[in-house]
Scaffold this motif. Structure first.
Motif, PDB file in Angstrom:
ATOM      1  N   PRO A  36     -44.063  21.261  12.824  1.00 23.29           N
ATOM      2  CA  PRO A  36     -44.577  20.997  11.489  1.00 23.29           C
ATOM      3  C   PRO A  36     -43.436  20.897  10.494  1.00 23.29           C
ATOM      4  CG  PRO A  36     -45.801  22.759  12.575  1.00 23.29           C
ATOM      5  CD  PRO A  36     -44.602  22.478  13.404  1.00 23.29           C
ATOM      6  N   THR A  39     -41.948  24.907   5.993  1.00 30.19           N
ATOM      7  CA  THR A  39     -41.354  26.160   6.416  1.00 30.19           C
ATOM      8  C   THR A  39     -41.420  27.159   5.280  1.00 30.19           C
ATOM      9  OG1 THR A  39     -39.148  25.481   5.688  1.00 30.19           O
ATOM     10  CG2 THR A  39     -39.742  24.993   7.971  1.00 30.19           C
ATOM     11  N   LYS A 116     -43.696  28.718  10.256  1.00 33.63           N
ATOM     12  CA  LYS A 116     -44.813  27.921   9.774  1.00 33.63           C
ATOM     13  C   LYS A 116     -45.623  28.720   8.776  1.00 33.63           C
ATOM     14  CE  LYS A 116     -48.861  25.399  11.503  1.00 33.63           C
ATOM     15  NZ  LYS A 116     -49.640  25.051  12.721  1.00 33.63           N
ATOM     16  N   GLU A 121     -47.738  33.717   9.179  1.00 33.04           N
ATOM     17  CA  GLU A 121     -46.402  33.138   9.291  1.00 33.04           C
ATOM     18  C   GLU A 121     -45.717  33.613  10.564  1.00 33.04           C
ATOM     19  OE1 GLU A 121     -44.878  34.304   5.523  1.00 33.04           O
ATOM     20  OE2 GLU A 121     -45.960  32.743   4.463  1.00 33.04           O
ATOM     21  N   LEU A 125     -40.394  28.024  13.752  1.00 26.17           N
ATOM     22  CA  LEU A 125     -40.150  26.590  13.860  1.00 26.17           C
ATOM     23  C   LEU A 125     -38.717  26.270  14.256  1.00 26.17           C
ATOM     24  CD1 LEU A 125     -42.042  25.328  10.676  1.00 26.17           C
ATOM     25  CD2 LEU A 125     -42.902  25.536  13.020  1.00 26.17           C
TER      26      LEU A 125
END
Length: 244
Positions: A36, A39, A116, A121, A125
């Motif tokens: 994704p 952040t 993410k 959270e 990532l």
């Protein structure tokens, strides 16, 4: 066997070695899907340090308490015997935090991470791993093709555990073992694959500076869970500790 925001967050684990509150081999890659784009610099709280380092003499004394037996047959072993991979539903102290174990370990072992947003959270990532097994610095990026570069190793492999006592455990204890941070280490994927299901008699980290810590971690995990060692394995561990 065998992973590494505005405002970098350095989450450093004090690796290894006594049988305190507890820290299984990732046989495959990482999470699927593309990374994704969003952040955040506020990841979920890190795991607490799973163990406290001990001296080589203390590790040797702990090694001497382990039973020495032959390797039992692998009959009946399946990954599924150790429960769902990377569950959050475990009884070790740092379990049930809303994040799966793989991402817990990535947050613990990587630095400069991005995560993410949302859902606590949890999902890492990207980040940087200073891999203790190989000594390499690895840039981690979550994705179908990139996640396997960093894998989560079971320091004491599940197959090895199965042949040295775990076949007699109930499912709950095996699930805890497979998700216990004291027995998990983010590491270089190819190095993790070379380890396979090896014990200390057949595989040690290529980074010689980490071998004392690695062996001490294995001893602590085996002592904590009541696993035994083979004669060749014990000799290899003792030789390693003698060099520390």
């Amino acid at each position: 066997m065998r992973g590494r925001a505005a405002g970098p967050v350095a989450l450093i684990v004090v690796v290894a070695i006594a049988g305190l509150t507890w820290i299984g081999v990732n046989t495959g890659g990482g999470e699927q899907g593309k990374a994704p784009s969003m952040t955040t610099s506020a990841p979920a709280p890190p795991l607490s340090s799973p163990t406290t380092p001990v001296s080589p003499s203390t590790a040797q004394a702990q090694l001497d308490t382990l039973d020495v037996k032959g390797r039992a047959p692998k009959t009946g072993y399946e990954r599924s015997e150790f429960g769902q991979a990377w569950t959050d539903d475990v009884t070790v102290a740092q379990g049930r935090n809303g994040c799966d174990t793989r991402n817990d370990v990535l947050r613990r072992d990587l630095t400069a991470i991005t995560v993410k947003p949302g859902s606590r959270e949890c999902v890492v990532l990207s980040g940087i791993l200073l891999d203790p097994y190989s000594g390499k610095t690895i840039d981690f990026m979550r994705g179908e093709k990139t996640s396997p570069a960093v894998q989560i190793d079971h320091v004491v492999a599940m197959s090895d555990a199965w042949q040295k006592g775990a076949a007699q455990w109930d499912r709950a204890k095996r699930t805890d073992f497979a998700n216990d941070p004291a027995n998990l280490q983010a590491t270089d994927g190819p190095t993790n694959q070379k380890k396979g299901n090896g014990d200390a008699a057949t595989w040690l980290p290529p980074n010689k500076a980490y071998r004392c810590t690695y062996v001490s971690r294995q001893i602590a995990v085996k002592a904590h869970y009541g696993l035994w060692v083979t004669a060749a394995e014990k000799d290899a561990m003792a030789r390693t500790l003698a060099t520390c």
